[in-house]
Write an enzyme that holds these catalytic residues in place. Structure first.
Site, PDB file in Angstrom:
ATOM      1  N   ASP A 136      31.471  -5.565 -99.202  1.00  0.00           N
ATOM      2  CA  ASP A 136      30.234  -5.685 -98.479  1.00  0.00           C
ATOM      3  C   ASP A 136      30.225  -6.204 -97.059  1.00  0.00           C
ATOM      4  O   ASP A 136      29.224  -6.272 -96.327  1.00  0.00           O
ATOM      5  CB  ASP A 136      29.167  -6.186 -99.310  1.00  0.00           C
ATOM      6  CG  ASP A 136      29.042  -7.704 -99.108  1.00  0.00           C
ATOM      7  OD1 ASP A 136      30.031  -8.198 -99.445  1.00  0.00           O
ATOM      8  OD2 ASP A 136      28.096  -8.373 -98.794  1.00  0.00           O
ATOM      9  N   SER A 137      31.036  -6.941 -96.811  1.00  0.00           N
ATOM     10  CA  SER A 137      31.191  -7.811 -95.494  1.00  0.00           C
ATOM     11  C   SER A 137      32.300  -7.593 -94.531  1.00  0.00           C
ATOM     12  O   SER A 137      33.307  -7.057 -94.906  1.00  0.00           O
ATOM     13  CB  SER A 137      30.745  -9.223 -96.059  1.00  0.00           C
ATOM     14  OG  SER A 137      30.531 -10.009 -94.618  1.00  0.00           O
ATOM     15  N   ASP A 156      35.208  -7.603-104.204  1.00  0.00           N
ATOM     16  CA  ASP A 156      34.737  -8.800-103.527  1.00  0.00           C
ATOM     17  C   ASP A 156      33.674  -9.511-104.488  1.00  0.00           C
ATOM     18  O   ASP A 156      33.298  -8.714-105.400  1.00  0.00           O
ATOM     19  CB  ASP A 156      34.099  -8.258-102.307  1.00  0.00           C
ATOM     20  CG  ASP A 156      33.252  -9.461-101.477  1.00  0.00           C
ATOM     21  OD1 ASP A 156      33.680 -10.484-101.427  1.00  0.00           O
ATOM     22  OD2 ASP A 156      32.203  -9.179-101.210  1.00  0.00           O
ATOM     23  N   LEU A 157      33.358 -10.604-104.065  1.00  0.00           N
ATOM     24  CA  LEU A 157      32.370 -11.392-105.118  1.00  0.00           C
ATOM     25  C   LEU A 157      30.970 -11.464-104.473  1.00  0.00           C
ATOM     26  O   LEU A 157      30.172 -10.562-104.882  1.00  0.00           O
ATOM     27  CB  LEU A 157      32.879 -12.798-105.250  1.00  0.00           C
ATOM     28  CG  LEU A 157      32.492 -13.702-106.355  1.00  0.00           C
ATOM     29  CD1 LEU A 157      32.986 -13.012-107.500  1.00  0.00           C
ATOM     30  CD2 LEU A 157      32.947 -15.041-106.450  1.00  0.00           C
ATOM     31  N   ASP A 158      30.602 -12.009-103.435  1.00  0.00           N
ATOM     32  CA  ASP A 158      29.349 -12.531-103.132  1.00  0.00           C
ATOM     33  C   ASP A 158      28.576 -11.005-102.287  1.00  0.00           C
ATOM     34  O   ASP A 158      29.669 -10.483-101.633  1.00  0.00           O
ATOM     35  CB  ASP A 158      29.200 -13.537-101.938  1.00  0.00           C
ATOM     36  CG  ASP A 158      29.369 -14.765-102.711  1.00  0.00           C
ATOM     37  OD1 ASP A 158      28.371 -15.382-103.020  1.00  0.00           O
ATOM     38  OD2 ASP A 158      30.590 -15.525-102.537  1.00  0.00           O
ATOM     39  N   THR A 200      38.026 -12.878-102.692  1.00  0.00           N
ATOM     40  CA  THR A 200      36.741 -13.686-102.060  1.00  0.00           C
ATOM     41  C   THR A 200      37.164 -14.516-101.129  1.00  0.00           C
ATOM     42  O   THR A 200      38.200 -15.156-100.986  1.00  0.00           O
ATOM     43  CB  THR A 200      36.016 -14.397-103.373  1.00  0.00           C
ATOM     44  OG1 THR A 200      35.014 -14.938-102.944  1.00  0.00           O
ATOM     45  CG2 THR A 200      36.957 -15.078-104.055  1.00  0.00           C
ATOM     46  N   GLY A 201      36.035 -14.904-100.289  1.00  0.00           N
ATOM     47  CA  GLY A 201      36.343 -16.200 -99.431  1.00  0.00           C
ATOM     48  C   GLY A 201      36.129 -17.491-100.046  1.00  0.00           C
ATOM     49  O   GLY A 201      36.371 -18.400 -99.562  1.00  0.00           O
ATOM     50  N   LYS A 203      42.541 -10.877 -96.614  1.00  0.00           N
ATOM     51  CA  LYS A 203      42.467 -10.177 -98.041  1.00  0.00           C
ATOM     52  C   LYS A 203      43.305  -8.814 -98.216  1.00  0.00           C
ATOM     53  O   LYS A 203      43.916  -8.717 -99.225  1.00  0.00           O
ATOM     54  CB  LYS A 203      41.106  -9.801 -98.350  1.00  0.00           C
ATOM     55  CG  LYS A 203      40.053 -10.782 -98.695  1.00  0.00           C
ATOM     56  CD  LYS A 203      38.575 -10.273 -98.979  1.00  0.00           C
ATOM     57  CE  LYS A 203      37.740 -11.472 -99.359  1.00  0.00           C
ATOM     58  NZ  LYS A 203      36.269 -10.878 -99.801  1.00  0.00           N
TER      59      LYS A 203
END
Length: 289
Positions: A236-237, A8-10, A42-43, A213
């Site tokens: 993380d989300s 994931d990114l953020d 990522t979103g 995802k």
């Protein structure tokens, strides 16, 4: 043996300054030299991710828009699942009527209403004046992070999109009004043709029901002839849950909510402690055993 790692990114690969640390960058490149595929999931929109990676020399597969797009390391689009156009316009019309700030991820731009930032500024004033315990700086930081993306295109209303032939991959609704968010999540949660996820406290995001995802990770693993059991994922989300659930191994970031940590096989360090690098190195060590 892990042959593919989805990151994931953020809140995961990016640190508090929205940057990829040297430690995380070196870990990804080491994994690649050892023959392990790395995919950023990522979103964010693909072109926004490319802007973030511009000076890193990093080239990976990119699952964007919460799984609605998959781009190859050379930038070519491999797979996409846009929202039905009529459905997308109906969604945007409802969001406008309810006074939401929104973003629409298309092929090469993030489309947002001209008055969207004004709407959020009004919400910030209303929320902080009604609740002195809420810090204005925290809300401003959340808004500025949203505005920091690359590729914004502004419209007066969703009617400006009615005659276009653009694909709509992801629709993000953002608000500092918790009751408004609850109404939106409840309204779209009843739609069987949509996937609804949340990537942060103040938003919810909509994609085609066949876009997530997790679905994208399965498609990519199949493309690369990698058994899904030989994949790993870290996030993380709540928009990461689908890929964390299908990957052979999963790790939650140290900064992830309790629910995310409980859904994973293990917990790594936080995004300000190079948790991605820590996890990648542990996978590489296990691969060498």
């Amino acid at each position: 043996m892990v042959k593919l790692i989805a990151v994931d990114l953020d809140g995961t690969l990016l640190n508090e300054n929205n940057q990829v640390s040297n430690e995380n960058l070196e870990a990804i490149k080491l994994a690649q030299t050892l023959g392990v595929e790395v995919v950023v999931a990522t979103g964010r929109a693909y072109f926004d991710v490319k802007a973030i990676f511009k000076d890193t020399g990093l080239k990976t597969w990119i699952i964007g828009a919460n799984g609605a797009t998959i781009h190859q390391p050379n930038g070519e689009l491999f797979h996409s699942v846009p929202i039905n156009r009529v459905e997308a316009l109906n969604i945007l019309d409802w969001l406008e009527q309810e006074g939401f700030y929104y973003e629409v991820f298309s092929n090469d731009s993030i489309i947002t209403p001209q008055n969207g930032r004004e709407l959020l500024a009004i919400e910030m004033d209303r929320v902080t004046s009604g609740n002195p315990d809420v810090g204005i700086e925290q809300l401003k930081h959340a808004a500025e992070k949203q505005y920091s993306q690359t590729g914004f295109s502004f419209i007066h209303s969703c009617q400006d999109l009615a005659q276009t032939e653009l694909n709509f991959y992801n629709i993000l609704a953002f608000s500092f009004d918790e009751d408004k968010l609850k109404r939106g999540r409840a309204h779209f949660g009843e739609k069987t043709d949509l996937t609804i996820v949340s990537s942060a406290k103040h938003n919810f995001e909509l994609e085609h029901r066949d876009a997530s995802k997790g679905i994208a990770l399965k498609i990519l693993a199949n493309k690369l002839n990698i058994n899904i059991g030989a994949t790993a994922a870290v996030g993380d989300s709540f928009n990461d849950l689908s890929m964390l659930g299908v990957a052979g191994r999963s790790a939650a970031m140290g900064n992830a909510p309790k629910e995310i940590k409980e859904s994973c096989h293990e917990v790594t360090l936080s995004n300000v402690e190079d948790g991605v690098a820590h996890y990648i190195y542990s996978l590489i060590r296990d691969n060498s055993k």
